[in-house]
Design a protein around this motif. Sequence first.
Motif, mmCIF file in Angstrom:
data_model
loop_
_atom_site.group_PDB
_atom_site.id
_atom_site.type_symbol
_atom_site.label_atom_id
_atom_site.label_comp_id
_atom_site.label_asym_id
_atom_site.label_seq_id
_atom_site.Cartn_x
_atom_site.Cartn_y
_atom_site.Cartn_z
ATOM 1 N N PRO A 137 0.814 -1.221 0.000
ATOM 2 C CA PRO A 137 0.000 0.000 0.000
ATOM 3 C C PRO A 137 0.848 1.273 0.000
ATOM 4 O O PRO A 137 0.416 2.304 -0.504
ATOM 5 C CB PRO A 137 -0.829 -0.115 1.279
ATOM 6 C CG PRO A 137 -0.810 -1.558 1.634
ATOM 7 C CD PRO A 137 0.488 -2.104 1.111
ATOM 8 N N GLU A 138 2.075 1.173 0.545
ATOM 9 C CA GLU A 138 2.958 2.346 0.561
ATOM 10 C C GLU A 138 3.306 2.796 -0.849
ATOM 11 O O GLU A 138 3.433 3.989 -1.113
ATOM 12 C CB GLU A 138 4.247 2.041 1.335
ATOM 13 C CG GLU A 138 4.044 1.728 2.794
ATOM 14 C CD GLU A 138 3.796 0.247 3.071
ATOM 15 O OE1 GLU A 138 3.642 -0.537 2.107
ATOM 16 O OE2 GLU A 138 3.751 -0.119 4.248
ATOM 17 N N ILE A 139 3.473 1.851 -1.772
ATOM 18 C CA ILE A 139 3.788 2.181 -3.165
ATOM 19 C C ILE A 139 2.644 2.970 -3.783
ATOM 20 O O ILE A 139 2.867 3.923 -4.533
ATOM 21 C CB ILE A 139 4.073 0.895 -3.984
ATOM 22 C CG1 ILE A 139 5.444 0.339 -3.632
ATOM 23 C CG2 ILE A 139 3.959 1.137 -5.478
ATOM 24 C CD1 ILE A 139 6.619 1.138 -4.148
ATOM 25 N N VAL A 140 1.420 2.576 -3.483
ATOM 26 C CA VAL A 140 0.259 3.281 -4.026
ATOM 27 C C VAL A 140 0.221 4.713 -3.503
ATOM 28 O O VAL A 140 -0.048 5.657 -4.260
ATOM 29 C CB VAL A 140 -1.044 2.521 -3.704
ATOM 30 C CG1 VAL A 140 -2.263 3.286 -4.180
ATOM 31 C CG2 VAL A 140 -1.010 1.131 -4.321
ATOM 32 N N LYS A 141 0.539 4.903 -2.227
ATOM 33 C CA LYS A 141 0.582 6.260 -1.661
ATOM 34 C C LYS A 141 1.677 7.093 -2.323
ATOM 35 O O LYS A 141 1.472 8.259 -2.658
ATOM 36 C CB LYS A 141 0.790 6.208 -0.147
ATOM 37 C CG LYS A 141 -0.389 5.648 0.596
ATOM 38 C CD LYS A 141 -0.096 5.501 2.069
ATOM 39 C CE LYS A 141 -1.230 4.779 2.765
ATOM 40 N NZ LYS A 141 -0.915 4.438 4.145
ATOM 41 N N PHE A 142 2.848 6.472 -2.534
ATOM 42 C CA PHE A 142 3.944 7.167 -3.218
ATOM 43 C C PHE A 142 3.521 7.534 -4.637
ATOM 44 O O PHE A 142 3.760 8.652 -5.100
ATOM 45 C CB PHE A 142 5.206 6.296 -3.250
ATOM 46 C CG PHE A 142 6.336 6.902 -4.020
ATOM 47 C CD1 PHE A 142 7.122 7.898 -3.466
ATOM 48 C CD2 PHE A 142 6.610 6.491 -5.317
ATOM 49 C CE1 PHE A 142 8.155 8.481 -4.191
ATOM 50 C CE2 PHE A 142 7.647 7.059 -6.047
ATOM 51 C CZ PHE A 142 8.423 8.056 -5.480
#
Length: 155
Positions: A105-110
Amino acid sequence: MKRLSAISFALCTCIAALFWVFYPTGIQSESGTFEKLTREEYLGIRKSAEEFARTVSPKGVEFYGGPESSSSFEFTCKGVPLLLVDNSLILFRVHLMAGAEKRSPEIVKFHELMVSRLKPSGHPGGPLGPPPVPRGIEAFVLKYRDGIDVSRQCD
């Protein structure tokens, strides 16, 4: 009869081998096209991606940027692509791969933070909704032929 069985077996083996070699596979992505960035703007995004990579590397996310002169970089998780960024000659392209929201999910936020600062190009390639994750025979072939296990999750 034995000869016919041997020919049938050889023919089936050849068909299975051709299927294995030529079966089309791929991981779809949500693609976005934006106006080309200057070298300095691109290096700024790349630097923020490298800093972000240090924070998510303990979770199994890896950053591949190649040499500093490269115009693209990507994030992967256990061999499965998550995000591909390319500052080509004409456009700035961003590909968020299918299943990235479940793996990291961190990649999506980035991704969302990065594209919020970019100017759309007007070229085809806007978001059309989340792309489907490979399943069934495609996932099997990706795993055992191409070495990409789409069922693996980041830690």
